[in-house]
Design a protein around this motif. Structure first.
Motif, short mmCIF file in Angstrom:
data_model
loop_
_atom_site.label_atom_id
_atom_site.label_comp_id
_atom_site.label_asym_id
_atom_site.label_seq_id
_atom_site.Cartn_x
_atom_site.Cartn_y
_atom_site.Cartn_z
N ASN A 1 0.84 -1.19 0.00
CA ASN A 1 0.00 0.00 0.00
C ASN A 1 0.88 1.25 0.00
O ASN A 1 2.07 1.19 0.32
CB ASN A 1 -0.91 0.00 1.23
N VAL A 2 0.28 2.38 -0.35
CA VAL A 2 1.05 3.62 -0.43
C VAL A 2 0.34 4.74 0.33
O VAL A 2 -0.89 4.85 0.29
CB VAL A 2 1.31 4.03 -1.90
N ILE A 3 1.14 5.54 1.03
CA ILE A 3 0.65 6.72 1.74
C ILE A 3 1.17 7.95 1.01
O ILE A 3 2.34 8.03 0.65
CB ILE A 3 1.15 6.74 3.20
N ASN A 4 0.28 8.93 0.83
CA ASN A 4 0.64 10.19 0.19
C ASN A 4 0.58 11.32 1.23
O ASN A 4 -0.47 11.93 1.43
CB ASN A 4 -0.31 10.52 -0.96
N PRO A 5 1.69 11.59 1.93
CA PRO A 5 1.66 12.68 2.91
C PRO A 5 1.51 14.03 2.22
O PRO A 5 2.02 14.25 1.11
CB PRO A 5 3.03 12.58 3.59
N GLY A 6 0.80 14.92 2.89
CA GLY A 6 0.77 16.30 2.43
C GLY A 6 1.98 17.03 2.97
O GLY A 6 3.09 16.51 2.97
N VAL A 7 1.78 18.25 3.44
CA VAL A 7 2.89 19.04 3.98
C VAL A 7 3.06 18.67 5.45
O VAL A 7 2.24 19.04 6.30
CB VAL A 7 2.63 20.54 3.82
N ILE A 8 4.09 17.92 5.74
CA ILE A 8 4.34 17.42 7.08
C ILE A 8 5.50 18.19 7.70
O ILE A 8 6.50 18.46 7.03
CB ILE A 8 4.66 15.90 7.05
N ASP A 9 5.38 18.52 8.96
CA ASP A 9 6.37 19.34 9.65
C ASP A 9 7.60 18.50 10.00
O ASP A 9 7.75 18.01 11.12
CB ASP A 9 5.77 19.96 10.90
N THR A 10 8.46 18.31 9.02
CA THR A 10 9.68 17.53 9.16
C THR A 10 10.87 18.42 8.81
O THR A 10 10.71 19.51 8.27
CB THR A 10 9.67 16.33 8.20
N PRO A 11 12.11 17.95 9.08
CA PRO A 11 13.28 18.74 8.68
C PRO A 11 13.29 19.08 7.19
O PRO A 11 13.74 20.18 6.81
CB PRO A 11 14.45 17.83 9.06
#
Length: 249
Positions: A180-190
């Motif tokens: 399966n695949v996840i499509n993250p949006g704008v995630i607060d990461t480095p």
């Protein structure tokens, strides 16, 4: 006592030293998995594995290098006996447009974001067959669902991840290996924090929920897909994006 959803499972998480990968490693460890954190940043990856305790290990691993995958699989099987979960999380991003992109950056991005996912799925297929099944969770991007300006190469690699997920899900289903695949949006990461203040303001205005996502929100989705709670789900394409794909601007 609450049920631990990954008790007895062995999970490999690429790019696990920080951001969404680190959040996923922490959550999987809390849920009972033996976690193998891989990264090219030995400081971050090693520190995280140490913090997670005796059921976590760190392996230096470049996802774009075929030999690194072979060595990783050999080590994990030797130490744990089986592999149940792979989270193909490692990824990089560079801003570029049709008129302005570097072939070297393009090759680098394809190597990590696209080839790395393909090599990972192939590497774990045989061990998962021997284990009687497994779960592969690929991390793509909302930019891989709808193209984003100034992200030409990145967008291309993430579209590719979504397509490869469908093919692998179809081919591996007979072995009870779910993909399966996840499509993250704008995630607060480095990675996101490298954006300018102006770009961050522009991005948050496009998100219906009016905030950036948290790495833990991606980790919880990965946990669901990795666990037996998702035993009848394969080939799914799940956007975790605060609704940004609803916005047509």
């Amino acid at each position: 006592m609450a049920r631990r959803r990954l008790a007895g499972k062995v999970a490999i998480i690429t790019g696990g030293g920080r951001g969404m990968g680190a959040a996923t490693a922490r959550l999987f460890a809390e849920e009972g998995a033996s976690v193998v954190v891989t990264d090219v940043d030995d400081g971050l990856g090693g520190a995280l594995a140490d913090a997670l305790g005796p059921h976590a290990t760190y392996v230096h691993h470049d996802v774009a290098v075929e030999a690194d995958w072979a060595a990783l699989i050999e080590r994990v099987e030797a130490e744990h006996g089986h592999i149940d979960v792979l989270v193909n999380n490692a990824g990089i991003s560079r801003e570029n447009s049709v008129d302005d992109f570097s072939a070297d950056h393009f090759d680098l991005m394809v190597g990590v974001n696209q080839l790395g996912v393909m090599l990972g799925m192939r590497a774990v297929a045989a061990p998962m067959r021997r284990a009687g099944g497994g779960s592969i969770v690929n991390i793509a991007s909302a930019a891989g669902v709808r193209g984003e300006p100034e992200l030409l190469a990145y967008t291309g690699t993430k579209f590719a991840v979504r397509g490869m997920t469908q093919v692998a899900a179809s081919e591996l289903a007979q072995d009870d290996i779910r993909v399966n695949v996840i499509n993250p949006g704008v995630i607060d990461t480095p990675m996101h924090q490298q954006n300018s203040a102006e770009r961050q303001e522009w991005l948050v205005e496009r998100i219906p929920l009016k905030r950036f996502g948290r790495p833990e929100e991606i980790a919880r989705t990965a946990l669901f897909l990795a666990s037996d709670d998702a035993s009848y789900i394969t080939g799914a394409d799940i956007s975790v994006d605060g609704g940004i794909l609803l916005n047509r601007r």
